[in-house]
Design a protein around this motif. Structure first.
Motif, short mmCIF file in Angstrom:
data_model
loop_
_atom_site.label_atom_id
_atom_site.label_comp_id
_atom_site.label_asym_id
_atom_site.label_seq_id
_atom_site.Cartn_x
_atom_site.Cartn_y
_atom_site.Cartn_z
N ARG A 117 0.84 -1.20 0.00
CA ARG A 117 0.00 0.00 0.00
C ARG A 117 0.88 1.25 0.00
NH1 ARG A 117 -2.56 -0.80 4.57
NH2 ARG A 117 -3.93 -2.32 3.62
N ARG A 120 2.28 1.76 -3.47
CA ARG A 120 1.28 2.31 -4.37
C ARG A 120 1.04 3.79 -4.08
NH1 ARG A 120 -1.42 -2.53 -3.19
NH2 ARG A 120 -2.83 -1.42 -1.81
N THR A 121 0.98 4.14 -2.80
CA THR A 121 0.76 5.53 -2.43
C THR A 121 1.93 6.40 -2.89
OG1 THR A 121 -0.51 4.82 -0.51
CG2 THR A 121 0.31 7.06 -0.49
N THR A 122 3.14 5.89 -2.72
CA THR A 122 4.32 6.63 -3.16
C THR A 122 4.31 6.81 -4.68
OG1 THR A 122 5.58 5.73 -1.31
CG2 THR A 122 6.84 6.65 -3.14
N ALA A 123 3.96 5.75 -5.40
CA ALA A 123 3.90 5.86 -6.86
C ALA A 123 2.82 6.85 -7.28
CB ALA A 123 3.64 4.49 -7.47
N ASP A 124 1.67 6.80 -6.63
CA ASP A 124 0.60 7.75 -6.95
C ASP A 124 1.02 9.18 -6.65
OD1 ASP A 124 -0.97 5.64 -7.73
OD2 ASP A 124 -2.20 5.60 -5.90
N THR A 125 1.70 9.37 -5.52
CA THR A 125 2.15 10.71 -5.14
C THR A 125 3.18 11.23 -6.14
OG1 THR A 125 1.79 10.16 -2.82
CG2 THR A 125 3.18 12.07 -3.29
N GLU A 126 4.10 10.38 -6.55
CA GLU A 126 5.09 10.80 -7.55
C GLU A 126 4.42 11.14 -8.88
OE1 GLU A 126 7.87 7.60 -7.65
OE2 GLU A 126 8.85 8.20 -5.78
N TYR A 127 3.44 10.35 -9.28
CA TYR A 127 2.72 10.62 -10.53
C TYR A 127 2.00 11.96 -10.43
CZ TYR A 127 -0.94 10.38 -14.04
OH TYR A 127 -1.78 10.67 -15.06
N LEU A 128 1.30 12.18 -9.32
CA LEU A 128 0.58 13.45 -9.16
C LEU A 128 1.54 14.64 -9.11
CD1 LEU A 128 -2.20 12.39 -6.65
CD2 LEU A 128 -2.47 12.96 -9.06
N GLU A 131 2.51 15.35 -12.61
CA GLU A 131 1.38 15.99 -13.32
C GLU A 131 1.24 17.45 -12.92
OE1 GLU A 131 -0.79 14.86 -15.74
OE2 GLU A 131 0.73 13.27 -15.88
#
Length: 166
Positions: A117, A120-128, A131
């Motif tokens: 988890r 995934r949160t780190t990957a989502d944060t890096e993606y955001l 962006e």
């Protein structure tokens, strides 16, 4: 040919086939036994168990010390009481260890889920973050309303200075 057959039966990369035992083994559900051991271990770790055990030992000693001589089953050195407590301890220790192993397994699974988890949160944060950085770059190139007004006013001023008929 006997050497190849012998080599095939003793291969180390294959699990050994176990033969059926002539003596039947008792079958039990490990999950049910594990839950039962956890319940027992949980009870052994409570103040209620300590109170029950203390009362039991006090009653045992008082009865065998002061009770009617004909009804005393464990005289003074209380050897039978010692045997009972040793037996209880010999069963309690493995049950507690089994409960701890099951808790360790649950903790390990929870740790793995938390780690996944977090990844995934780190990957989502890096993606955001990428962006948002891209949007900031794109917005710096976008014409704002104030900039457009100032440019239009400047063009009007230039037109007014170039065209004296106005």
């Amino acid at each position: 040919m006997t050497t190849t057959t012998r080599l095939e039966t003793t291969r180390l990369d294959q699990p050994r086939q176990y033969r059926r035992s002539l003596v039947p083994r008792p079958h039990y559900d490990p999950e049910s036994f594990g839950r039962l051991s956890e319940r027992i271990a949980r009870f052994l770790g409570t103040a209620r168990f300590l109170v029950y055990m203390t009362v039991f030992i006090i009653v045992w000693i008082v009865w065998n010390w002061f009770g009617p001589p004909a009804l005393r089953w464990d005289p003074y050195p209380f050897i039978f009481l010692t045997l009972m407590l040793s037996l209880q301890a010999s069963y309690a220790a493995p049950l507690i260890l089994l409960a701890q192993n099951r808790q360790d397994d649950r903790d390990r699974v929870q740790y793995e889920q938390d780690r996944a988890r977090t990844e995934r949160t780190t990957a989502d944060t890096e993606y955001l973050t990428r962006e948002i950085a891209g949007l900031r770059v794109a917005l710096s190139e976008v014409v704002t309303r104030d900039f457009l007004r100032s440019e239009l006013q400047q063009i009007l001023r230039e037109l007014d200075t170039k065209d004296p008929t106005r």
